[in-house]
Design an enzyme around this catalytic site. Structure first.
Site, mmCIF file in Angstrom:
data_model
loop_
_atom_site.group_PDB
_atom_site.id
_atom_site.type_symbol
_atom_site.label_atom_id
_atom_site.label_comp_id
_atom_site.label_asym_id
_atom_site.label_seq_id
_atom_site.Cartn_x
_atom_site.Cartn_y
_atom_site.Cartn_z
ATOM 1 N N ASP A 120 0.843 -1.089 -0.096
ATOM 2 C CA ASP A 120 -0.162 0.102 0.078
ATOM 3 C C ASP A 120 0.884 1.087 -0.041
ATOM 4 O O ASP A 120 1.590 1.538 1.047
ATOM 5 C CB ASP A 120 -0.985 -0.149 1.325
ATOM 6 C CG ASP A 120 -1.991 1.167 1.273
ATOM 7 O OD1 ASP A 120 -1.765 1.958 0.488
ATOM 8 O OD2 ASP A 120 -2.862 0.948 1.947
ATOM 9 N N HIS A 121 1.093 1.857 -1.139
ATOM 10 C CA HIS A 121 1.802 2.888 -1.236
ATOM 11 C C HIS A 121 1.448 4.090 -0.209
ATOM 12 O O HIS A 121 2.462 5.058 -0.138
ATOM 13 C CB HIS A 121 1.738 3.539 -2.334
ATOM 14 C CG HIS A 121 3.237 4.011 -2.991
ATOM 15 N ND1 HIS A 121 4.254 4.550 -2.482
ATOM 16 C CD2 HIS A 121 3.791 3.893 -4.497
ATOM 17 C CE1 HIS A 121 5.186 5.026 -3.256
ATOM 18 N NE2 HIS A 121 5.050 4.489 -4.255
ATOM 19 N N ARG A 122 0.316 4.250 0.253
ATOM 20 C CA ARG A 122 -0.027 5.404 1.254
ATOM 21 C C ARG A 122 1.011 5.118 2.446
ATOM 22 O O ARG A 122 0.984 5.985 3.197
ATOM 23 C CB ARG A 122 -1.518 5.170 1.846
ATOM 24 C CG ARG A 122 -2.461 5.304 0.648
ATOM 25 C CD ARG A 122 -3.620 5.178 0.981
ATOM 26 N NE ARG A 122 -3.840 3.664 1.551
ATOM 27 C CZ ARG A 122 -5.331 3.441 2.182
ATOM 28 N NH1 ARG A 122 -6.081 4.353 2.573
ATOM 29 N NH2 ARG A 122 -5.173 2.299 2.706
#
Length: 522
Positions: free
Chosen positions: A491-493
């Protein structure tokens, strides 16, 4: 007459699907006799009877998804069959479907009270229920296996028609229709003091500066929905009027396959998410070549989980490869010792250990995002989800506290969990609480893949086939090595690309040097 309610089968579970009734109406029931099979979060359990007597009426049909504490059956404790329980009046929605009338015209023929009930049924179908998005068990104050639970919100209509039918063709109640009609708005508070609300409602409340504790919820168990927040902001706390239901299409079980009318553009809710299902169109002339199967049981649970992962992660992929030649040799040396100890030693325990050591070095991959509070949950415990393919579908049992267990202990646990997953005998808490997941695509033979994140985890590692390939070693010699691809979805967040790549390199370093792995991963 005793009402049999759907109990709380596990923490944070708010609904269950009636898979199969084990008794018929009119049967004599003894105490603790299994009544029905219920599925929650890919786990099927038998529900025992809390009373003895005659099963007077089944209030929920096979295939129905019912809320916790909803009535699913009536038992006559007098022990006499007597008169059958009065048949429940069909809901206006069901009556319309059974008659085959167009809902739009049938509404005008219904009395005002029936029209109001129909609107309430439609509102419940649109609203659905969602498990709270909180912290991981063992973390702060809540359980954040939330999005791993049955998933539907105000922005996601459940994939079932109003007044859905069971496989036997008997009329079935909708999710909302079971013990949820005529619900008055109630304060939505959990036992731990947190407010129950769907994520979109929390997001909207933050944007509008509204305190959710002051909002009255109209959803299951008083859960706050988007329309509740909107009504509170516009009308000083008054509840929003129930949305007008869309005319339901004829159910597939009732009607022959016909060319569907062009679907209308889906309305948008908070965040721009669709609130209406996509309508499938059968190619003209091919109706007789299609079969319709209800989305039920394990497949529905998988569908909900995949949709949650798609909607609530920003998925990115990094791929690398690892030379397992030394690990293959090491396992070969200790395999006889493991067999003598009664251990079936695969490569998975070594990979679990390497991943755990890498997570300690790069902790952002061992986090979750609490959508409700806008907080990153950082975990100092290591629970590995292990994807297992079964005849019923994919399930992900969890190995707890991997950092505290030896290679042999993990090997035994892998075999035990995989075997019970195949047999459908896992307990609900054995499928919840993962902090990171691993999926072994290599057992099937895939080269590499793009794994779907097991929300609420921040990442999942796909491991693939170990194959012999020629490589160039550090001395510029061409040698044959046991190579395997790794594919990390994250999850790039929560995780930056550079850190994800470094995490993979750390896993590779440990797997390529089993001696270091044994020293550093204990």
């Amino acid at each position: 007459m005793k009402e049999i309610l759907l109990p709380e089968l596990a923490e944070s579970v708010v609904e269950g699907e009636i898979l199969k009734w084990l008794v018929e109406e009119g049967d004599t029931i003894v105490l603790e006799q299994p009544l029905c099979e219920v599925m929650t979060d890919k786990v099927t359990v038998e529900l025992p009877s809390p009373a003895a007597g005659i099963l007077s009426k089944r209030m929920a049909q096979e295939g129905d998804v019912v809320a916790v504490h909803a009535v699913i059956a009536l038992i006559d404790e007098s022990g006499q069959a007597g008169e059958a329980a009065p048949a429940a009046q069909p809901s206006p929605t069901q009556a319309i479907q059974d008659s085959g009338e167009n809902p739009g015209t049938a509404d005008a023929q219904l009395p005002p009270q029936a029209q109001e009930e129909r609107e309430q049924v439609a509102q419940e179908e649109q609203g659905g229920s969602i498990v709270e998005a909180g912290h991981m068990k063992g973390g702060a104050d809540d359980d954040s296996s939330s999005l791993f639970k049955a998933f539907a919100s105000d922005e996601q209509v459940k994939v079932q028609g109003l007044g859905s039918r069971s496989g036997s063709g008997a009329p079935g109640s909708s999710t909302a229709g079971t013990g949820t009609l005529n619900r008055e708005p109630t304060p939505a508070a959990r036992a731990d003091g947190r407010v129950l609300a769907v994520p979109a409602a929390r997001q909207l409340a933050r944007e509008l500066g509204i305190d959710l504790a002051q909002v009255q919820g109209s959803g299951p168990n008083g859960r706050i929905r988007v329309q509740d927040v909107t009504a509170h902001g516009q009308g000083g706390g008054e509840q929003a009027a129930a949305p007008q239901p869309q005319a339901p299409t004829q159910t597939q079980a009732q009607a022959p396959q016909t060319q569907s009318a062009p679907s209308q553009p889906a309305a948008k809710g908070a965040g721009g998410l669709p609130v209406a299902p996509v309508q499938y169109r059968t190619p003209k002339g091919y109706e007789h070549l299609e079969d319709r199967v209800p989305l039920r049981g394990m497949r529905r649970a998988i569908s909900n989980q995949m949709q949650a992962s798609h909607l609530y992660t920003v998925r990115t992929l990094t791929v690398d490869e690892v030379n397992l030649t030394k690990l293959v040799e090491f396992r070969g040396r200790v395999k006889d010792e493991a067999r003598a100890a009664g251990v079936k030693l695969s490569y998975l325990p070594f990979i679990f250990k390497a991943v755990t050591a890498a997570l300690k070095k790069y902790p952002s991959l061992n986090t979750s995002f609490d959508e409700a509070s806008g907080e990153i949950v950082q975990k100092r415990y290591y629970h590995m989800g292990m994807a297992v393919a079964t005849d019923a579908g994919l399930t992900v049992p969890v190995l707890k506290d991997v950092n505290q267990k030896s290679i042999f202990e993990l090997a035994n646990e892998v075999v035990d969990l995989a075997g019970r997953a195949q047999a459908g005998k896992l307990a609900p808490d054995e499928l919840a609480g993962s902090t990171f997941s691993i999926t072994n695509i290599g057992s099937i033979g895939a080269l590499f893949s793009f794994p779907i994140i097991n929300v609420p985890d921040a990442a999942i590692l796909g491991i693939h086939s170990i194959v012999k390939r020629p490589i160039v070693d550090e001395h510029d010699n061409i040698v044959v090595a046991h190579m395997m691809y790794l594919s990390l979805s994250f999850d790039h967040r929560l995780v930056d690309g550079a850190e994800a790549a470094r995490f993979c390199k750390e896993v590779i370093r440990l797997l390529e040097n089993p001696d270091r792995l044994m020293l550093e991963a204990m």
